[in-house]
Motif scaffolding. Structure first.
Motif: not given
Length: 164
Positions: A113-114, A33-34, A39-40, A131-134
């Protein structure tokens, strides 16, 4: 989310194989996910979109994770809670429907998105928002799962204690 995972691993890891497997699956999902969310520590800072293959792999892991929860881990937690007190059973009956909400959101994300998204696909425009919601749903889900894992850990810990 990774910090909370580390706390969960410290609290419950190394004692029950099922919990270790579950937390390891969570770690792998969070890393992916990151990476796709940039994301860092995976922030690329060059505003490039993730590779379609990476999104596809993440979606596969996401579906595997939620499936493992519903068909393996949660079933074992439910079985253990039936052996315990009414309070444990009540907690599980409150938590599971909330977890199911995040499962539906994860499966919707996978449906969108799969499949391999092409560079011209309009779905790319929705990726950040989705992605934010997920991510929020996963964070909420992990907190709920941790309540169930605590029950499972407590059950096994009590069984391991010698009777007085």
């Amino acid at each position: 989310m990774l910090t909370k995972l580390q706390h969960a691993e410290n609290a419950w890891g190394g004692k029950i194989d099922l919990i270790d497997q579950w937390l390891n699956s969570r770690r792998q999902l969070l890393i992916q996910y990151c990476q796709i969310a940039a994301l860092a520590p995976y922030d690329t800072s060059n505003d490039t979109l993730p590779e379609a293959n990476d999104i596809n792999n993440f979606c596969n892991s996401l579906v595997d994770y939620v499936s493992e929860g519903h068909f393996e881990v949660f079933q074992q937690v439910i079985a253990e809670c039936k052996k315990r007190d009414q309070q444990s059973q009540q907690l599980v009956s409150q938590v599971l429907p909330q977890i199911t909400d995040s499962t539906e959101l994860a499966l919707d994300f996978n449906d969108k998105f799969g499949v391999k998204v092409t560079g011209s696909d309009e779905l790319w425009l929705q990726l950040d928002e989705q992605l934010s919601k997920l991510g929020q749903a996963l964070e909420d889900r992990f907190a709920l799962e941790d309540k169930m894992l605590e029950l499972l850990h407590r059950q096994y810990s009590e069984e391991a204690q010698p009777s007085s």
